[in-house]
Design a protein around this motif. Structure first.
Motif, short mmCIF file in Angstrom:
data_model
loop_
_atom_site.label_atom_id
_atom_site.label_comp_id
_atom_site.label_asym_id
_atom_site.label_seq_id
_atom_site.Cartn_x
_atom_site.Cartn_y
_atom_site.Cartn_z
N PHE B 35 0.78 -1.17 0.04
CA PHE B 35 -0.07 -0.05 -0.07
C PHE B 35 1.11 1.30 0.19
O PHE B 35 1.86 1.33 0.57
CB PHE B 35 -0.93 0.13 1.50
CG PHE B 35 -2.02 -1.08 1.39
CD1 PHE B 35 -1.75 -2.31 2.12
CD2 PHE B 35 -3.21 -0.74 1.09
CE1 PHE B 35 -2.83 -3.21 2.05
CE2 PHE B 35 -4.09 -1.75 1.19
CZ PHE B 35 -4.00 -3.01 1.44
N GLN B 37 0.41 5.22 1.37
CA GLN B 37 -0.43 6.22 2.18
C GLN B 37 0.07 7.50 1.56
O GLN B 37 1.31 7.85 2.19
CB GLN B 37 -0.06 5.95 3.47
CG GLN B 37 -1.27 6.77 4.45
CD GLN B 37 -1.30 6.57 5.72
OE1 GLN B 37 -0.12 6.20 6.37
NE2 GLN B 37 -2.32 6.60 6.49
N TRP B 40 -2.21 12.79 2.81
CA TRP B 40 -3.60 13.31 3.41
C TRP B 40 -4.20 11.74 4.06
O TRP B 40 -5.43 11.81 4.78
CB TRP B 40 -4.68 13.24 2.35
CG TRP B 40 -4.20 14.93 1.86
CD1 TRP B 40 -4.46 15.99 1.99
CD2 TRP B 40 -3.11 15.09 0.50
NE1 TRP B 40 -3.77 16.95 1.27
CE2 TRP B 40 -3.15 16.42 0.31
CE3 TRP B 40 -2.71 13.99 -0.18
CZ2 TRP B 40 -2.34 16.82 -0.70
CZ3 TRP B 40 -1.82 14.66 -1.16
CH2 TRP B 40 -1.53 16.05 -1.38
N GLY B 41 -3.49 10.71 4.36
CA GLY B 41 -3.77 9.54 5.01
C GLY B 41 -4.34 8.42 4.26
O GLY B 41 -4.72 7.43 4.50
N GLN B 42 -4.83 8.43 2.90
CA GLN B 42 -5.47 7.91 2.14
C GLN B 42 -4.48 6.53 1.71
O GLN B 42 -3.54 6.80 1.49
CB GLN B 42 -6.06 8.32 0.77
CG GLN B 42 -6.70 7.42 -0.14
CD GLN B 42 -7.93 6.84 0.51
OE1 GLN B 42 -8.87 7.74 0.74
NE2 GLN B 42 -8.24 5.61 0.56
N LEU B 43 -4.95 5.46 1.89
CA LEU B 43 -4.17 4.28 1.69
C LEU B 43 -4.61 3.51 0.34
O LEU B 43 -5.88 3.39 0.07
CB LEU B 43 -4.37 3.09 2.90
CG LEU B 43 -3.38 3.30 3.95
CD1 LEU B 43 -4.29 2.44 5.15
CD2 LEU B 43 -2.26 2.59 3.78
N PHE B 86 3.44 0.71 3.05
CA PHE B 86 3.25 -0.65 3.84
C PHE B 86 3.02 -1.73 3.25
O PHE B 86 2.44 -2.09 2.05
CB PHE B 86 1.90 -0.16 4.43
CG PHE B 86 1.85 0.81 5.50
CD1 PHE B 86 1.32 2.08 5.20
CD2 PHE B 86 2.45 0.70 6.68
CE1 PHE B 86 1.27 3.13 6.03
CE2 PHE B 86 2.65 1.87 7.82
CZ PHE B 86 2.02 2.94 7.58
N ALA B 101 5.33 -2.04 9.71
CA ALA B 101 5.72 -0.28 10.43
C ALA B 101 5.85 0.74 9.18
O ALA B 101 5.71 1.90 9.43
CB ALA B 101 6.89 -0.13 11.34
N ARG B 104 9.08 5.18 4.99
CA ARG B 104 8.54 6.73 4.56
C ARG B 104 9.45 7.29 3.70
O ARG B 104 10.84 7.15 3.77
CB ARG B 104 8.79 7.67 6.15
CG ARG B 104 8.19 8.97 5.89
CD ARG B 104 8.21 9.67 7.14
NE ARG B 104 7.32 9.08 8.16
CZ ARG B 104 5.89 9.17 8.36
NH1 ARG B 104 5.36 10.21 7.39
NH2 ARG B 104 5.17 8.60 9.11
#
Lengths: 114, 109
Positions: B35, B37, B40-43, B86, B101, B104
């Protein structure tokens, strides 16, 4: 096509107040449904999952509960919020008869407990 | 329970560079997903890849299930590739998808 909706998108709640986050899925039936929580800067923690109406599995002991009153509706609740409940809550669904459990996520609900 | 380890935890790239992200898992799995992310947090699901190799544009992924690892390749990186990547696995015989985890990634213009 299938879509997943989550609301509210953002909320700020005082310690001790109740919580209700809602998730609905459209365009499918009998999906597997999931609630995850993401603390700031960290990975996703599975909180609850459901394979059918009224069937809830809890993954970690905590101040939260989940319910599935309808086939495509999944609700995350708390009677009294704690500071540690702050985080980003994500609902997801999956479904594949062949066993390919591919997750699709909603846009998330960002909770701040003060 | 199953353990999922991702490396590196952080990565900074110059635009146009290539990179490889790794995911190690501790038990046999019947499902592995990558995934992205966004800020804005959208996966967003990138790949469903319990085994073998898949490619989608500049991204490709390989999972070697017998050796319990998966790799995500990003070629010719762009600033829009920034975010957290992820790896998530579902152990054989279960419904629970467990996340690593994350890595980034920041791509500089």
């Amino acid at each position: 096509s299938q879509t997943i909706h989550q609301w509210p998108a953002t909320l700020v709640q005082p310690v001790g107040s109740p919580l209700s986050l809602e998730c609905t899925v459209e365009g499918t039936s009998n999906p597997n449904l999931y609630w995850y929580r993401q603390a700031a800067g960290r990975g996703l923690q599975l909180l609850f999952y459901s394979v059918g109406i009224g069937q809830i599995s809890s993954e970690v002991p905590q101040n939260l509960s989940a319910s599935r009153p309808q086939d495509r509706q999944f609700i995350l609740s708390s009677k009294k919020l704690l500071l540690s409940d702050s985080g980003f809550y994500l609902c997801a669904w999956s479904q594949d008869p062949s066993g390919a459990n591919v997750l699709t996520f909603g846009a998330g609900s960002r909770l701040t407990v003060l | 329970g199953i353990q999922v380890e991702q490396s590196p935890p952080d990565l900074i790239l110059q635009e146009g560079a290539n990179s490889t992200l790794r995911c190690n898992f501790s038990d046999s799995v019947n499902n592995l997903q990558w995934f992205h992310q966004n800020p804005w947090g959208q996966l967003i699901n990138l790949f469903y890849i319990p085994s073998g190799t898949k490619q989608n544009g500049r991204l490709s992924a390989t999972t070697v299930a017998t050796e319990r690892y998966s790799l995500l390749y990003i070629s010719s990186s762009q600033t829009t590739d920034s975010g957290v990547y992820f790896c998530a696995v579902e152990r054989t015989g279960g419904f629970k998808t467990i996340f690593g985890a994350g890595t980034r990634l920041f791509v500089k213009a």
